[in-house]
Design an enzyme around this catalytic site. Structure first.
Site, mmCIF file in Angstrom:
data_model
loop_
_atom_site.group_PDB
_atom_site.id
_atom_site.type_symbol
_atom_site.label_atom_id
_atom_site.label_comp_id
_atom_site.label_asym_id
_atom_site.label_seq_id
_atom_site.Cartn_x
_atom_site.Cartn_y
_atom_site.Cartn_z
ATOM 1 N N GLY A 132 -17.777 19.866 -34.452
ATOM 2 C CA GLY A 132 -17.118 18.612 -34.813
ATOM 3 C C GLY A 132 -18.076 17.622 -35.454
ATOM 4 C CG HIS A 159 -24.203 23.506 -29.289
ATOM 5 N ND1 HIS A 159 -22.858 23.489 -29.061
ATOM 6 C CD2 HIS A 159 -24.751 22.775 -28.285
ATOM 7 C CE1 HIS A 159 -22.601 22.784 -27.960
ATOM 8 N NE2 HIS A 159 -23.742 22.339 -27.466
ATOM 9 C CE LYS A 186 -38.878 24.538 -34.153
ATOM 10 N NZ LYS A 186 -40.173 24.138 -34.701
HETATM 11 C C1 BG6 Z 1 -24.578 20.037 -24.737
HETATM 12 C C2 BG6 Z 1 -25.674 20.607 -23.899
HETATM 13 O O1 BG6 Z 1 -23.669 21.037 -25.093
HETATM 14 O O2 BG6 Z 1 -25.134 19.468 -25.919
HETATM 15 C C3 BG6 Z 1 -26.717 19.544 -23.565
HETATM 16 O O3 BG6 Z 1 -25.125 21.122 -22.697
HETATM 17 C C4 BG6 Z 1 -27.199 18.859 -24.832
HETATM 18 O O4 BG6 Z 1 -27.798 20.106 -22.861
HETATM 19 C C5 BG6 Z 1 -26.028 18.402 -25.674
HETATM 20 O O5 BG6 Z 1 -27.988 17.750 -24.444
HETATM 21 C C6 BG6 Z 1 -26.489 17.864 -27.014
HETATM 22 O O6 BG6 Z 1 -25.400 17.293 -27.683
HETATM 23 P P1 BG6 Z 1 -25.635 16.109 -28.713
HETATM 24 O O7 BG6 Z 1 -24.307 15.927 -29.365
HETATM 25 O O8 BG6 Z 1 -26.100 14.930 -27.925
HETATM 26 O O9 BG6 Z 1 -26.686 16.584 -29.664
#
Ligand code: BG6
Length: 489
Positions: free
Chosen positions: A182, A241, A334
């Protein structure tokens, strides 16, 4: 949380709501529709709380930043009035029936749609889905469930979860969220590639030397050690991710922009990859570090983490896609916590220009002469392309410069949060940015053997100081494939 928007979705009623680009960025699109005046949000958990207490809690983080010209406090009041709370057990059909009664009081005789957003530990997913679907699903509209990760810990547990969910829901009702999909610049990836002639023909092994997917945070697992220790950075960030970004980046041109066409192409990429090998992975864990008079705690200093934990808080990995487009191109990932900076980016390093007339100008460091496209997902969103340029003057000296698209300078609109886009998509029935079960299976197949090996052999992570650039092993891994991490050069 049960959300009950009473507007039929475009998928189910066949009449797509017309949303312009401007409106899409404005969540008030929900209230532009007559029926959305009946939109309500219910919080559901075991703790006891009144509606007023919930509203107070919500108000502490509620903002009204999208349209600052309107009267914010009025809008916030209006929103808060639609928030309610119901306390119940996660496995009690009776408690969900009570919730259902309350929801019905709000819905009256209208067609009602219900969206359950489960941000709960995976061990209670199935109880909640069972109770919600048996006792609190919509009788005359749709019922959908958004499931937050983690979707299991490995192939087996994920498949068991999928089988369990399918006892109560069909695939179309399940929205598996990966909030990185998203993010504005991840959404933009396909636009950048498929609508620009200067990029599309270059998107293959012929012109691209390597692709780097980098995630770093400048804070540790603060407060989340208990959850994190059972998962580690590979499950927390890479398997979902970063892998999702990779699949979007590398997919073949989909037949259309429809959700199924895009997800079909993504799953093909995932299935074209070999499971990760231990020799292509480096793991690390942050240790305590004192800097400027401040001592930053190590991962195992967290009271909720076992002292002898070998859970990685950092990992680097090299992956390969075995298809005609990407054969031999390293995709390096990474991801790490407690590093020197907070950043997520995609780096595309291009090949050398054959017979480059100017290669002498770069001395022995020929890598400096290659182009690099950087897509900075966050913070301070930007896309820039590193090119070689003549330094103005009478001599012939070259310089590396950036063609820079800096979002804050180019666009005055604020970028919506990933969750704003995804929640709205789930309400609209738009599945493009949610993970299908076959994608999930393929993603777990890539990482499960490695995770098992790491855990069975209790492989010790390389320690790195809190706030550093991570383990040096990551450089050796990149060097093995003739790659230099772009964020360090
Ligand atoms: C989450 C993880 O999915 O994404 C976290 O569980 C991480 O560990 C977070 O901090 C990071 O998301 P964003 O949107 O803050 O980069």
């Amino acid at each position: 949380n049960a959300v009950t928007p009473s507007t039929p979705s475009k998928a189910e009623n066949g009449a797509p709501a017309e949303i312009t680009l401007d409106e899409f960025e404005d969540l008030s699109v929900l209230s532009k529709n007559d029926d959305s005046t009946h939109f309500t949000i219910f919080g559901y958990a075991r703790s006891k709380m009144t509606d007023a207490e919930l509203r107070h809690m919500v108000s502490k983080t509620l903002t009204c930043r999208i349209d600052k010209r309107e009267n914010c406090s009025e809008k916030m009041e209006e929103f808060l009035k639609r928030c309610f709370y119901h306390s119940g057990q996660y496995d009690s059909e009776e408690h969900f029936m009570d919730l259902d009664k309350k929801l019905k009081q709000h819905e009256g005789s209208r067609v009602s749609n219900r969206l359950f957003y489960l941000s709960i530990p995976p061990n209670i997913f199935l109880d909640v889905v069972k109770c919600a679907s048996k006792s609190a699903s919509s009788v005359n509209g749709w019922t959908r469930v958004i499931v937050e990760k983690p979707f299991g810990r490995d192939s087996e547990s994920s498949a068991a979860l999928t089988r369990g969910l399918k006892q109560y829901l069909v695939e179309d009702q399940i929205f598996r969220i990966d909030h990185y999909l998203g993010k504005e610049l991840v959404e933009n990836l396909s636009v950048l590639r498929f609508s620009n002639l200067v990029f599309e023909p270059l998107w293959s092994r012929q012109y691209i030397r390597n692709v780097q997917l980098i995630f770093s945070e400048d804070f540790g697992t603060e407060g989340r050690g208990g959850y994190f220790d059972g998962y580690g950075i590979i499950r927390d960030i890479m398997q979902n991710h970063l892998l999702q970004i990779l699949a979007l980046f590398a997919m073949e041109t989909p037949i259309s922009l429809e959700a199924e066409d895009i997800r079909n192409e993504k799953v093909k990429v995932l299935r074209s990859m070999k499971p990760l090998q231990l020799e292509d992975v480096v793991i690390g864990q942050y240790k305590s570090h004192t800097k400027g008079g401040m001592t930053y705690p190590g991962y195992t200093d967290d009271k909720t983490v076992p002292k002898d934990s070998v859970t990685p808080t950092f990992a680097a990995a090299a992956l390969f896609i075995n298809n005609a487009r990407w054969d031999g191109v390293p995709f390096l990932m990474k991801a790490g916590k407690a590093l020197h900076t907070k950043r997520a980016e995609i780096r595309v390093q291009f090949r050398h220009v054959p017979g480059n007339l100017y290669k002498g100008s770069f001395g022995t460091d020929l890598d400096r002469a290659t182009n690099e496209l950087v897509i900075r997902v966050q913070p301070d969103e930007a896309i820039y392309l590193k090119i070689n340029n003549k330094i103005p003057g009478l001599g012939m000296r070259l310089d590396r410069s950036n063609l820079n698209l800096h979002y804050a300078a180019r666009y005055s609109k604020e970028i919506p949060d990933a969750y704003e886009r995804l929640l709205l998509d789930a309400i609209e029935g738009e599945r493009r940015l949610f993970i299908r079960s076959d994608e999930l299976d393929a993603a777990w197949s890539l990482f499960t053997p490695l995770l098992k090996e790491l855990e069975e052999k209790r492989i010790a992570p390389e320690l790195y100081p809190y706030g550093s650039r991570g383990p040096v092993g990551a450089h050796y891994l990149a060097a093995k494939y003739n790659v230099r991490w772009g964020d360090l050069s």
